[in-house]
Design a protein around this motif. Structure first.
Motif, PDB file in Angstrom:
ATOM      1  N   PRO A 181      48.816  40.786  46.813  1.00  0.00           N
ATOM      2  CA  PRO A 181      48.245  39.613  46.133  1.00  0.00           C
ATOM      3  C   PRO A 181      49.140  39.169  44.985  1.00  0.00           C
ATOM      4  CG  PRO A 181      46.638  41.368  46.331  1.00  0.00           C
ATOM      5  CD  PRO A 181      47.942  41.933  46.771  1.00  0.00           C
ATOM      6  N   PHE A 182      49.156  37.882  44.753  1.00  0.00           N
ATOM      7  CA  PHE A 182      50.057  37.305  43.757  1.00  0.00           C
ATOM      8  C   PHE A 182      49.252  36.452  42.790  1.00  0.00           C
ATOM      9  CE2 PHE A 182      53.116  34.106  42.279  1.00  0.00           C
ATOM     10  CZ  PHE A 182      54.172  34.908  41.912  1.00  0.00           C
ATOM     11  N   VAL A 183      49.455  36.682  41.507  1.00  0.00           N
ATOM     12  CA  VAL A 183      48.805  35.857  40.496  1.00  0.00           C
ATOM     13  C   VAL A 183      49.838  34.851  40.014  1.00  0.00           C
ATOM     14  CG1 VAL A 183      47.699  35.833  38.231  1.00  0.00           C
ATOM     15  CG2 VAL A 183      47.283  37.736  39.794  1.00  0.00           C
ATOM     16  N   GLY A 184      49.524  33.577  40.158  1.00  0.00           N
ATOM     17  CA  GLY A 184      50.453  32.540  39.748  1.00  0.00           C
ATOM     18  C   GLY A 184      50.633  31.519  40.845  1.00  0.00           C
ATOM     19  N   GLU A 185      51.632  30.694  40.693  1.00  0.00           N
ATOM     20  CA  GLU A 185      51.899  29.623  41.645  1.00  0.00           C
ATOM     21  C   GLU A 185      52.566  30.170  42.899  1.00  0.00           C
ATOM     22  OE1 GLU A 185      51.183  26.281  41.408  1.00  0.00           O
ATOM     23  OE2 GLU A 185      50.045  26.817  39.616  1.00  0.00           O
TER      24      GLU A 185
END
Length: 150
Positions: free
Chosen positions: A32-36
């Motif tokens: 999972p990636f937090v950000g754009e």
């Protein structure tokens, strides 16, 4: 092959590398990636709802001598395409092409040393199209399944 209790870390890393080579412009994210995120992204290790990002089960293989262990694992993934266009057709087609390319790459790399002895798309997919006034998105949640000798 070195002894291990699980091949999930090696399988996830090998899948990220394999997916990164299937298509120009595809952003491959490990977990999972937090950000754009980009307009074309593949998340390897996607916890969806109450599901974990990775699942694994170890079983003993019968035979003589020291027991061999086999791990069956699942890596949950998300493929997402977005566009400023309102029509979903081209996004669905693009998702299908990317999934086909990933399937082909897995078929070419049936055995990946220290990662898996077999890996493939599970065949089960959830398609989540979204159409709005400023564009469209097509999201596909799918699984890569495999087995690894421990």
């Amino acid at each position: 092959m070195s002894p291990s209790i699980t091949r999930v870390p090696a399988a996830a890393a090998a899948l990220v590398a394999l997916a990164g080579a299937i298509e120009d412009g595809l952003q491959v994210v490990d977990g999972p990636f937090v950000g754009e995120l980009g307009e074309n992204v593949l998340v390897v290790g996607f916890p969806e709802g109450g599901n974990a990002a990775y699942d694994a089960t170890v079983t003993k293989q019968p035979g003589m001598g020291r027991p061999r262990l086999q791990e069956s694992w699942t890596i949950h993934c998300l493929l997402s395409r977005t566009s400023g266009q309102i029509a979903l057709g081209s996004l669905r087609d693009s998702c299908a092409q990317t999934l086909a390319a990933l399937d082909e790459a897995l078929r070419e790399h049936v055995v990946e040393d220290d990662a898996w002895q077999s890996a493939a798309l599970s065949g089960a997919m959830q398609w989540l199209p979204i159409n709005g006034p400023h564009g469209s998105s097509c999201n596909v949640i799918f699984d890569v399944v495999g087995t690894s000798l421990l």
